[in-house]
Design a protein around this motif. Sequence first.
Motif, mmCIF file in Angstrom:
data_model
loop_
_atom_site.group_PDB
_atom_site.id
_atom_site.type_symbol
_atom_site.label_atom_id
_atom_site.label_comp_id
_atom_site.label_asym_id
_atom_site.label_seq_id
_atom_site.Cartn_x
_atom_site.Cartn_y
_atom_site.Cartn_z
ATOM 1 N N ILE A 181 0.839 -1.203 0.000
ATOM 2 C CA ILE A 181 0.000 0.000 0.000
ATOM 3 C C ILE A 181 0.872 1.251 0.000
ATOM 4 N N LYS A 182 1.947 1.209 0.761
ATOM 5 C CA LYS A 182 2.887 2.336 0.764
ATOM 6 C C LYS A 182 3.513 2.535 -0.615
ATOM 7 N N THR A 183 3.787 1.440 -1.300
ATOM 8 C CA THR A 183 4.385 1.524 -2.629
ATOM 9 C C THR A 183 3.436 2.202 -3.610
ATOM 10 N N ILE A 184 2.152 1.843 -3.543
ATOM 11 C CA ILE A 184 1.165 2.480 -4.421
ATOM 12 C C ILE A 184 1.065 3.971 -4.117
ATOM 13 N N ALA A 185 0.998 4.306 -2.836
ATOM 14 C CA ALA A 185 0.886 5.713 -2.447
ATOM 15 C C ALA A 185 2.070 6.522 -2.967
ATOM 16 N N LYS A 186 3.261 5.950 -2.873
ATOM 17 C CA LYS A 186 4.452 6.655 -3.350
ATOM 18 C C LYS A 186 4.436 6.806 -4.869
ATOM 19 N N ALA A 187 4.056 5.738 -5.574
ATOM 20 C CA ALA A 187 4.034 5.779 -7.036
ATOM 21 C C ALA A 187 3.033 6.792 -7.560
ATOM 22 N N GLU A 188 1.914 6.947 -6.843
ATOM 23 C CA GLU A 188 0.835 7.830 -7.295
ATOM 24 C C GLU A 188 0.865 9.205 -6.628
ATOM 25 N N CYS A 189 1.780 9.394 -5.676
ATOM 26 C CA CYS A 189 1.814 10.634 -4.893
ATOM 27 C C CYS A 189 0.508 10.862 -4.139
ATOM 28 N N PHE A 190 -0.087 9.761 -3.669
ATOM 29 C CA PHE A 190 -1.271 9.837 -2.824
ATOM 30 C C PHE A 190 -0.862 10.185 -1.397
ATOM 31 N N GLU A 191 -1.823 10.672 -0.639
ATOM 32 C CA GLU A 191 -1.615 10.831 0.796
ATOM 33 C C GLU A 191 -1.572 9.440 1.433
ATOM 34 N N LEU A 192 -0.790 9.310 2.495
ATOM 35 C CA LEU A 192 -0.644 8.024 3.165
ATOM 36 C C LEU A 192 -0.819 8.193 4.674
ATOM 37 N N ALA A 193 -1.748 7.425 5.241
ATOM 38 C CA ALA A 193 -1.863 7.293 6.693
ATOM 39 C C ALA A 193 -1.253 5.937 7.034
ATOM 40 N N ASP A 194 -0.006 5.959 7.440
ATOM 41 C CA ASP A 194 0.740 4.717 7.651
ATOM 42 C C ASP A 194 0.473 4.187 9.060
ATOM 43 N N LEU A 195 -0.689 3.584 9.216
ATOM 44 C CA LEU A 195 -1.114 3.105 10.529
ATOM 45 C C LEU A 195 -0.249 1.958 11.032
ATOM 46 N N TYR A 196 0.201 1.121 10.126
ATOM 47 C CA TYR A 196 0.969 -0.052 10.542
ATOM 48 C C TYR A 196 2.249 0.359 11.272
ATOM 49 N N TYR A 197 2.963 1.320 10.712
ATOM 50 C CA TYR A 197 4.262 1.684 11.255
ATOM 51 C C TYR A 197 4.235 2.915 12.168
ATOM 52 N N LYS A 198 3.213 3.781 12.030
ATOM 53 C CA LYS A 198 3.298 5.086 12.693
ATOM 54 C C LYS A 198 2.120 5.452 13.599
ATOM 55 N N SER A 199 1.114 4.590 13.721
ATOM 56 C CA SER A 199 -0.050 4.946 14.539
ATOM 57 C C SER A 199 0.209 4.818 16.034
ATOM 58 N N GLY A 200 1.246 4.057 16.397
ATOM 59 C CA GLY A 200 1.486 3.786 17.803
ATOM 60 C C GLY A 200 0.759 2.559 18.315
#
Length: 275
Positions: A181-200
């Motif tokens: 999902i992160k890869t798609i967001a980066k490729a498309e320049c979408f916004e990313l809510a990275d819950l897996y790694y950064k939500s706590g």
Amino acid sequence: MKKSLSLLLLLVMLSAFDTHKELKWEAIGDSITYSNSHPEASQHRISIGYMDDVIKALPYIKYNNHGYPGWTAKSMAENMEKIGIEKAEIYSIFLGTNDWWVGLPIGTLSDYQDNTGNQTAYGCYRIIINKIRSLNPDAKIILMTPLQRTEYVDLNNPKVFIQGQNKAKEGVFLSQYADAIKTIAKAECFELADLYYKSGINLKNAVNFRRLRNPQTHEYKNYTYPHYIGIPYDPATDEYPYPVEAMNMTYDGLHPSDKGHAAIAKMLVKIMKRF
């Protein structure tokens, strides 16, 4: 000097009456999204979901809930034309945890780029995003990685047990879906809510403990992570392992508590307040 002060006062007064243009938000997801409008699904262990938390902070945003319990990216891709997704300024896509459990192949970025169909997670995301773009090519799209999850036992049907992410499922880890999902967001320049790694939210704080029978004494004991891994649980004879006091970021090892939903909303508000 007086003229400058008067002008400053006028600008302050005008800003007080300034209102943000209303924005429409289509929230696409699985049972975590569904639970926002359905606290009864948690036997009222939660009172508010992440969408309601967002609009408390950003009241000019209005949402539609398109969360479906048990759905995968494949389920969503196959039903995008049937579930009433509407034109909006904001779309969020919060899937992945069920894809991991059912073993939907992740595929590769080329499946997304080449629009190869619904046989991989990458391909399914392309179908979902194509539908969004057909409704509003200028919409803001937020991709959300799945939450970390520990041993899950269904509150409404304790016979349903799913292992935590500490073990691979068919050789694949939940983190690999988050990475896709992160890869798609980066490729498309979408916004990313990275819950897996950064939500706590993580394996240690998903729950405070699991209440299980000690294998030697057969007496109940509260086990913290990772000490409860591998201790037997029999839904036919044992108490539900997550009493209310076991709740922390989740209430059942998977689905967020109010505290967990607030953590999700905090990340979304940070993104959406820029729109």
